[in-house]
Motif scaffolding. Structure first.
Motif, PDB file in Angstrom:
ATOM      1  N   SER A  74      13.316  17.956   5.449  1.00  0.00           N
ATOM      2  CA  SER A  74      12.258  18.072   5.467  1.00  0.00           C
ATOM      3  C   SER A  74      11.773  16.755   5.705  1.00  0.00           C
ATOM      4  O   SER A  74      11.907  16.343   7.087  1.00  0.00           O
ATOM      5  CB  SER A  74      12.355  18.117   3.547  1.00  0.00           C
ATOM      6  N   GLY A  75      10.469  16.558   5.756  1.00  0.00           N
ATOM      7  CA  GLY A  75      10.092  15.194   6.859  1.00  0.00           C
ATOM      8  C   GLY A  75       8.458  15.165   6.487  1.00  0.00           C
ATOM      9  O   GLY A  75       7.637  16.266   5.723  1.00  0.00           O
ATOM     10  N   LEU A  76       7.799  14.165   7.229  1.00  0.00           N
ATOM     11  CA  LEU A  76       6.358  13.925   6.720  1.00  0.00           C
ATOM     12  C   LEU A  76       6.337  13.801   8.045  1.00  0.00           C
ATOM     13  O   LEU A  76       5.714  13.689   9.571  1.00  0.00           O
ATOM     14  CB  LEU A  76       6.760  12.210   6.292  1.00  0.00           C
ATOM     15  N   LEU A  77       4.431  14.817   7.783  1.00  0.00           N
ATOM     16  CA  LEU A  77       3.623  14.860   9.168  1.00  0.00           C
ATOM     17  C   LEU A  77       2.550  14.153   8.707  1.00  0.00           C
ATOM     18  O   LEU A  77       1.544  14.719   8.012  1.00  0.00           O
ATOM     19  CB  LEU A  77       3.287  16.559   9.065  1.00  0.00           C
ATOM     20  N   VAL A  78       1.832  13.604   9.689  1.00  0.00           N
ATOM     21  CA  VAL A  78       0.780  12.470   9.867  1.00  0.00           C
ATOM     22  C   VAL A  78      -0.396  13.117  10.498  1.00  0.00           C
ATOM     23  O   VAL A  78       0.054  12.870  11.493  1.00  0.00           O
ATOM     24  CB  VAL A  78       1.107  11.509  10.069  1.00  0.00           C
ATOM     25  N   ASP A  79      -1.596  13.373   9.778  1.00  0.00           N
ATOM     26  CA  ASP A  79      -2.572  13.966  10.978  1.00  0.00           C
ATOM     27  C   ASP A  79      -3.181  12.975  11.781  1.00  0.00           C
ATOM     28  O   ASP A  79      -2.995  13.687  13.073  1.00  0.00           O
ATOM     29  CB  ASP A  79      -3.770  14.482  10.109  1.00  0.00           C
ATOM     30  N   ALA A  80      -3.125  12.357  12.197  1.00  0.00           N
ATOM     31  CA  ALA A  80      -3.902  11.273  13.133  1.00  0.00           C
ATOM     32  C   ALA A  80      -2.599  10.737  14.268  1.00  0.00           C
ATOM     33  O   ALA A  80      -3.062  10.725  15.356  1.00  0.00           O
ATOM     34  CB  ALA A  80      -3.415   9.276  12.364  1.00  0.00           C
ATOM     35  N   LEU A  81      -1.135  11.482  13.348  1.00  0.00           N
ATOM     36  CA  LEU A  81      -0.202  11.058  14.242  1.00  0.00           C
ATOM     37  C   LEU A  81      -0.023  13.283  15.120  1.00  0.00           C
ATOM     38  O   LEU A  81       1.615  13.210  15.842  1.00  0.00           O
ATOM     39  CB  LEU A  81       0.795  10.935  14.549  1.00  0.00           C
ATOM     40  N   ASP A  82      -0.778  13.623  15.308  1.00  0.00           N
ATOM     41  CA  ASP A  82      -0.671  14.591  15.723  1.00  0.00           C
ATOM     42  C   ASP A  82       0.547  15.621  14.965  1.00  0.00           C
ATOM     43  O   ASP A  82       1.673  16.350  16.266  1.00  0.00           O
ATOM     44  CB  ASP A  82      -0.089  14.971  17.360  1.00  0.00           C
ATOM     45  N   GLY A  83       1.299  15.319  13.636  1.00  0.00           N
ATOM     46  CA  GLY A  83       2.159  15.912  13.313  1.00  0.00           C
ATOM     47  C   GLY A  83       3.912  15.617  13.305  1.00  0.00           C
ATOM     48  O   GLY A  83       4.495  15.654  12.536  1.00  0.00           O
ATOM     49  N   ALA A  84       3.279  13.904  13.547  1.00  0.00           N
ATOM     50  CA  ALA A  84       4.710  13.694  14.220  1.00  0.00           C
ATOM     51  C   ALA A  84       4.739  12.925  12.661  1.00  0.00           C
ATOM     52  O   ALA A  84       3.695  12.457  12.058  1.00  0.00           O
ATOM     53  CB  ALA A  84       4.745  12.333  15.186  1.00  0.00           C
TER      54      ALA A  84
END
Length: 220
Positions: A74-84
């Motif tokens: 599992s993980g965190l996907l951040v929109d502003a970091l292109d999914g990073a």
């Protein structure tokens, strides 16, 4: 009375272990994790997706221990970091970094960013030693806070704000988090059909090895 079935969680993460034990309590299973066993070969999480990593961890753990194994990636996907940070969430600030350091690095990366949209994603894989596996998925959308809040949970929970409850994940009780989190949703799918899952496990577990007769027939 059916014997209690051991299932190994392919993790040493105490937070994940507590959540999964809580969600599967009441079933005839004994939930263990890797700390209950001796040294095991490390499993490199080199997949490009949560699905690949979850299956690899579950399947290799099941084969190494000869027991059914449950793994999540599992993980965190951040929109502003292109999914990073994505599949690299646990290693985002380095292999030995603490949860606090990972959160701090993410907040620094977003310090001048207005778009705070993010989502947690989870894939669960339940594998048996012979190879087959079942897969479950969950997703939870929220926002990244400007600063940490709350003392519960683990990982990025203190900076992941969940608007419907007006709290970060670290401000939720375990019961609250289990109802809405990515892992809780995936585990909810597993729990809802767990009676059938137990049948599937028993059908796919390898049987005992036959013992050969060394002395010929008794009437010879």
């Amino acid at each position: 009375m059916k014997p209690v079935l051991p299932i190994v969680l392919a993790t040493r993460n105490a937070g994940k272990t507590r959540e999964i034990r809580d969600l599967l309590q009441g079933f005839d299973v004994e939930i263990k994790n890797l700390d209950d066993f001796g040294p095991l070969p490390p499993i490199e999480e080199d997949g490009d997706t949560f699905d690949e990593n979850a299956y690899k961890k579950a399947s290799l753990t099941a084969r190494n221990l000869g027991l059914p194994a449950l793994a999540d990636d599992s993980g965190l996907l951040v929109d502003a970091l292109d999914g990073a940070p994505g599949v690299l969430s646990a290693r985002y600030a380095g292999e030995a970094a603490s949860d606090r350091q990972r959160c701090a690095k993410l907040l620094e990366a977003l310090k001048d960013v207005e778009n705070r949209a993010a989502a947690f994603e989870c894939v669960l894989s339940l594998a048996v030693p012979t190879g087959p596996a079942l897969t479950y998925e969950g997703r939870c959308e929220g926002l990244i806070c400007r600063e940490p809040a709350g003392d519960n949970g683990f990982g990025y929970d203190p900076i992941f704000y969940y608007p419907p409850l007006n709290k970060t994940f670290a401000q939720l009780t375990m019961a609250e988090k289990s109802r809405v989190s990515h892992r809780g949703k995936a585990l909810g799918q597993l729990r809802d059909e767990f009676d059938r899952v137990l049948i599937w496990i028993r059908q796919h577990m390898p049987g005992p090895e036959p013992i050969g007769c060394m002395g010929g027939r008794a009437d010879e």
